[in-house]
Scaffold this motif. Sequence first.
Motif, PDB file in Angstrom:
ATOM      1  N   LYS A  15       4.640  -8.604  10.417  1.00  0.00           N
ATOM      2  CA  LYS A  15       5.366  -9.176   9.213  1.00  0.00           C
ATOM      3  C   LYS A  15       5.838  -8.079   8.481  1.00  0.00           C
ATOM      4  CE  LYS A  15       3.553 -13.695   9.630  1.00  0.00           C
ATOM      5  NZ  LYS A  15       2.968 -15.017   9.081  1.00  0.00           N
ATOM      6  N   LEU A  16       5.742  -6.716   8.597  1.00  0.00           N
ATOM      7  CA  LEU A  16       6.156  -5.765   7.886  1.00  0.00           C
ATOM      8  C   LEU A  16       7.668  -5.745   7.594  1.00  0.00           C
ATOM      9  CD1 LEU A  16       4.347  -3.344   6.757  1.00  0.00           C
ATOM     10  CD2 LEU A  16       5.497  -1.776   8.671  1.00  0.00           C
ATOM     11  N   LYS A  17       7.881  -5.586   6.132  1.00  0.00           N
ATOM     12  CA  LYS A  17       9.321  -5.687   5.669  1.00  0.00           C
ATOM     13  C   LYS A  17       9.910  -4.326   5.181  1.00  0.00           C
ATOM     14  CE  LYS A  17       9.135 -10.447   4.430  1.00  0.00           C
ATOM     15  NZ  LYS A  17       9.606 -11.504   3.321  1.00  0.00           N
TER      16      LYS A  17
ATOM     17  N   LEU B 247       0.757  -1.118  -0.113  1.00  0.00           N
ATOM     18  CA  LEU B 247       0.242   0.126  -0.007  1.00  0.00           C
ATOM     19  C   LEU B 247       0.741   1.312   0.228  1.00  0.00           C
ATOM     20  CD1 LEU B 247      -2.720   1.297   0.039  1.00  0.00           C
ATOM     21  CD2 LEU B 247      -2.507   1.292   2.674  1.00  0.00           C
ATOM     22  N   SER B 248       0.653   2.034  -1.064  1.00  0.00           N
ATOM     23  CA  SER B 248       1.390   3.320  -1.066  1.00  0.00           C
ATOM     24  C   SER B 248       0.377   4.623  -0.699  1.00  0.00           C
ATOM     25  CB  SER B 248       2.306   3.372  -2.406  1.00  0.00           C
ATOM     26  OG  SER B 248       2.686   4.701  -2.370  1.00  0.00           O
ATOM     27  N   ILE B 249       0.355   5.348   0.073  1.00  0.00           N
ATOM     28  CA  ILE B 249      -0.585   6.533   0.446  1.00  0.00           C
ATOM     29  C   ILE B 249       0.367   7.778   0.593  1.00  0.00           C
ATOM     30  CG2 ILE B 249      -2.461   5.290   1.286  1.00  0.00           C
ATOM     31  CD1 ILE B 249      -1.178   5.809   4.104  1.00  0.00           C
ATOM     32  N   ALA B 250       1.619   7.806  -0.072  1.00  0.00           N
ATOM     33  CA  ALA B 250       2.481   8.822   0.095  1.00  0.00           C
ATOM     34  C   ALA B 250       2.058  10.290  -0.447  1.00  0.00           C
ATOM     35  CB  ALA B 250       3.779   8.739  -0.981  1.00  0.00           C
ATOM     36  N   HIS B 251       2.033  11.153   0.300  1.00  0.00           N
ATOM     37  CA  HIS B 251       1.695  12.423   0.258  1.00  0.00           C
ATOM     38  C   HIS B 251       0.259  12.630   0.000  1.00  0.00           C
ATOM     39  CE1 HIS B 251       6.038  13.620  -0.565  1.00  0.00           C
ATOM     40  NE2 HIS B 251       6.114  12.659  -1.287  1.00  0.00           N
TER      41      HIS B 251
ATOM     42  N   ARG C 223       2.932  -5.949   3.925  1.00  0.00           N
ATOM     43  CA  ARG C 223       4.442  -6.257   3.824  1.00  0.00           C
ATOM     44  C   ARG C 223       5.197  -4.704   3.729  1.00  0.00           C
ATOM     45  NH1 ARG C 223       2.691 -10.251   5.814  1.00  0.00           N
ATOM     46  NH2 ARG C 223       3.136 -12.482   5.371  1.00  0.00           N
ATOM     47  N   TYR C 224       4.357  -4.048   2.901  1.00  0.00           N
ATOM     48  CA  TYR C 224       4.909  -2.814   2.404  1.00  0.00           C
ATOM     49  C   TYR C 224       4.236  -1.462   2.625  1.00  0.00           C
ATOM     50  CZ  TYR C 224       6.834   0.906  -0.838  1.00  0.00           C
ATOM     51  OH  TYR C 224       7.320   1.990  -1.424  1.00  0.00           O
TER      52      TYR C 224
END
Length: 485
Positions: A397-399, A349-353, A373-374
């Motif tokens: 389990k976050l990497k 999941l990407s929620i950048a900005h 994981r991401y």
Amino acid sequence: MTFPSRGKGSSSISSDVSSSTDHTPTQAQKNVATSEDSDLSMRTLSTPSPALICPPTLPGFQNGRGSSTSSSSITGETVAMVHSPPPTRLTHPLIRLASRPQKEQASIERLPDQSMVQIFSFLPTNQLCRCARVCRRWYNLAWDPRLWRTIRLTGETINVDRALKVLTRRLCQDTPNVCLMLETVTVSGCRRLTDRGLYTIAQCCPELRRLEVSGCYNISNEAVFDVVSLCPNLEHLDVSGCSKVTCISLTREASIKLSPLHGKQISIRYLDMTDCFVLEDEGLHTIAAHCTQLTHLYLRRCVRLTDEGLRYLMVYCASIKELSVSDCRFVSDFGLREIAKLESRLRYLSIAHCGRVTDVGIRYVAKYCGKLRYLNARGCEGLTDHGVEYLAKNCAKLKSLDIGKCPLVSDTGLECLALNCFNLKRLSLKSCESITGQGLQIVAANCFDLQMLNVQDCEVSVEALRFVKRHCKRCVIEHTNPAFF
């Protein structure tokens, strides 16, 4: 990159020799030469083969005698040249006498066909076309169907529409109008690609599985609709940077024909619509309704999307594993609540900005998406230590975690992260003003598998960086401290 034209500069060697001598072959010699080459010419009369794809600034292909083909007379313009296969032998008697003896044959000619095909498999499309002009044997090997599962064309000046037309025509020679072997077409960055080129792909490549046209901003919805309608096996579609594409759907004809199963016919699993600025919630609704098998979806910088579009997405696409809505400034905690419905299926999941995201939204994701994981939350200034703590305790389990430019995250949040996420491999804390060397030491003492640490623009001491290096020997540290090296 250009297609050299066949002009005066590329005349055959035999014609040059005949013009410089008074020798004239007899009629019997002409008949022999004609009978020897008749079988070679018959194959290419109906379907000519494409020639080189090469840049306008490069000279033509050098043959074994030192002569070369001339480039296009129009500078900067890419054209396609259609040529016949190279003859088995030159027909002029003088040339026969000057041919290289068999014992001086190049060593590469001694390789078996299987080895030559293996070598050719590493060449890009334009170089493979060049090899087809060397000799008759290389011509046959270069057009081996096993080498044409993929077409890759790059360059801003190349005439992609014509190149695709010529290539598909040659590949359809044995199976008229159909390229059964072609599975991947990559024309990223080719700004001259238009709908005409995509129509060619749609009509000739029914077995297409992967299409990448990123940065080709001249294509429209209609051409994309044709591709997804006529290529039922298409699984990977990259239209990033195609600003005219607003949705993905079947054509009207295909929708009517397949009405009993409407909405379930597009088998796309990977869809990248990064920088499709005009994509709106209604377009995302259409995409979700037609592409129900999506597992990877990237919507970076689709600035018109809101939480409502994410709600449509979760209704139809319950199998999404990777999702990016970075720089979608209208996405808020309500949107993350919808995303959390993916539960354990979500891994990336990407929620950048996304400036409207706070601890509340992170808590939704952490509570229901335990196999995450991401997570990229860079620039989410509403994120605090409480959100990081909840994330660390529920997503053990976050990497990979990026919480750069989150000024409210401090050493307290890092301590919770280090004590729960032992498998952490990548951590970015760039421009986190509240982070100190103490927090880094706690992370290094517990996360031994750390491979990348970004602490650029952070106030951390050299001793702390050295401590990280001692405990995480494989870790690459990105920093702005000139005293540490």
